[in-house]
Design a protein around this motif. Structure first.
Motif, PDB file in Angstrom:
ATOM      1  N   UNK A  23       0.824  -1.218   0.000  1.00 43.06           N
ATOM      2  CA  UNK A  23       0.000   0.000   0.000  1.00 43.06           C
ATOM      3  C   UNK A  23       0.854   1.262   0.000  1.00 43.06           C
ATOM      4  N   UNK A  24       2.152   1.113   0.088  1.00 37.58           N
ATOM      5  CA  UNK A  24       3.099   2.225   0.054  1.00 37.58           C
ATOM      6  C   UNK A  24       3.023   2.881  -1.327  1.00 37.58           C
ATOM      7  N   UNK A  25       2.850   4.205  -1.406  1.00 36.91           N
ATOM      8  CA  UNK A  25       2.769   4.876  -2.714  1.00 36.91           C
ATOM      9  C   UNK A  25       3.985   4.628  -3.598  1.00 36.91           C
ATOM     10  N   UNK A  26       5.146   4.439  -2.998  1.00 40.28           N
ATOM     11  CA  UNK A  26       6.354   4.176  -3.782  1.00 40.28           C
ATOM     12  C   UNK A  26       6.261   2.820  -4.471  1.00 40.28           C
ATOM     13  N   UNK A  27       5.750   1.823  -3.740  1.00 38.55           N
ATOM     14  CA  UNK A  27       5.593   0.476  -4.298  1.00 38.55           C
ATOM     15  C   UNK A  27       4.474   0.469  -5.330  1.00 38.55           C
ATOM     16  N   UNK A  28       3.387   1.168  -5.043  1.00 37.09           N
ATOM     17  CA  UNK A  28       2.277   1.228  -5.998  1.00 37.09           C
ATOM     18  C   UNK A  28       2.706   1.856  -7.319  1.00 37.09           C
ATOM     19  N   UNK A  29       3.497   2.935  -7.249  1.00 36.98           N
ATOM     20  CA  UNK A  29       3.989   3.561  -8.480  1.00 36.98           C
ATOM     21  C   UNK A  29       4.898   2.592  -9.236  1.00 36.98           C
ATOM     22  N   UNK A  30       5.767   1.903  -8.524  1.00 40.51           N
ATOM     23  CA  UNK A  30       6.664   0.938  -9.164  1.00 40.51           C
ATOM     24  C   UNK A  30       5.878  -0.195  -9.814  1.00 40.51           C
ATOM     25  N   UNK A  31       4.859  -0.713  -9.130  1.00 40.10           N
ATOM     26  CA  UNK A  31       4.024  -1.780  -9.721  1.00 40.10           C
ATOM     27  C   UNK A  31       3.356  -1.286 -10.999  1.00 40.10           C
ATOM     28  N   UNK A  32       2.871  -0.058 -10.970  1.00 41.37           N
ATOM     29  CA  UNK A  32       2.190   0.514 -12.133  1.00 41.37           C
ATOM     30  C   UNK A  32       3.139   0.638 -13.323  1.00 41.37           C
ATOM     31  N   UNK A  33       4.373   1.075 -13.066  1.00 45.68           N
ATOM     32  CA  UNK A  33       5.325   1.328 -14.149  1.00 45.68           C
ATOM     33  C   UNK A  33       6.189   0.121 -14.525  1.00 45.68           C
TER      34      UNK A  33
END
Length: 200
Positions: free
Chosen positions: A6-16
């Motif tokens: 749920x960390x925004x950094x991990x979410x952005x990485x998953x998205x990209x």
């Protein structure tokens, strides 16, 4: 900050990037995490607590970091809502870990000068009054902070204010500056790397 799904950094990485693993890197501050993508490439995800710092670093990547190709991370993704950047990771050792006077330290400073010169030459602007006034305002802010911290006596404060006035009326060439250009933000590996552009 502990990295979770749920960390925004991990979410952005998953998205990209798709699936990523968090790589332990105790040298990084808590708001920065090193990630390894499925193909083995490494990335850095950085979440800013302050919107202004995020906006400053994002602007730097779009406007000026391009002049440092080969010496700086590449912006891979961003999330404006959470002030998060996803960057390629640079390889190498932090220059502030080298022994004073060592050949590695000397090489890091040499390479830092070369990269900084490249940045200044490619972003140089002819004489103009705005930069002196801007620097004087910044200098005055530092003077005010020192006064509030009771670090200056009256004579020192007056001398510094005098120099701020002179700086404010000066005309000089200007160039884009990193403004946190010190060994903790340099990496020395196969190439010289620079990061942390939020003050640029």
């Amino acid at each position: 900050m502990i990295a979770t799904s749920r960390d925004p950094r991990i979410q952005l990485a998953h998205l990209r990037l798709g699936t990523v693993d968090v790589a332990a890197d105790p040298a990084l501050p808590p708001r920065v995490v090193r990630l390894v993508a499925g193909d083995g490439r490494q990335y850095i995800a950085k979440q800013h607590a302050e919107r202004d710092r995020y906006a400053g670093e994002l602007h730097a990547y779009g406007a000026w970091v391009t002049h440092l190709t080969g010496h700086a991370p590449v912006l891979v993704g961003r999330d404006d809502a959470t002030h998060t950047l996803l960057l390629t990771a640079l390889a190498g050792d932090r220059a502030d870990t080298f022994a004073p006077g060592s050949p590695e330290e000397e090489l890091a400073h040499h390479e830092a000068g070369h990269a900084l010169g490249k940045l200044h030459r490619t972003t140089a602007m002819p004489h103009g009054g705005a930069v002196g006034a801007s620097l004087a305002e910044r200098f005055q802010g530092w003077i005010d902070r020192a006064v509030r911290a009771d670090l200056l006596d009256a004579a020192e404060e007056n001398l510094l204010k005098h120099h701020a006035v002179i700086l404010g009326t000066s005309h000089m060439d200007s160039a884009i500056c990193h403004l946190d250009y010190q060994p903790r933000n340099w990496l020395l590996g196969d190439t010289f790397g620079i990061y942390d552009f939020e003050h640029m």
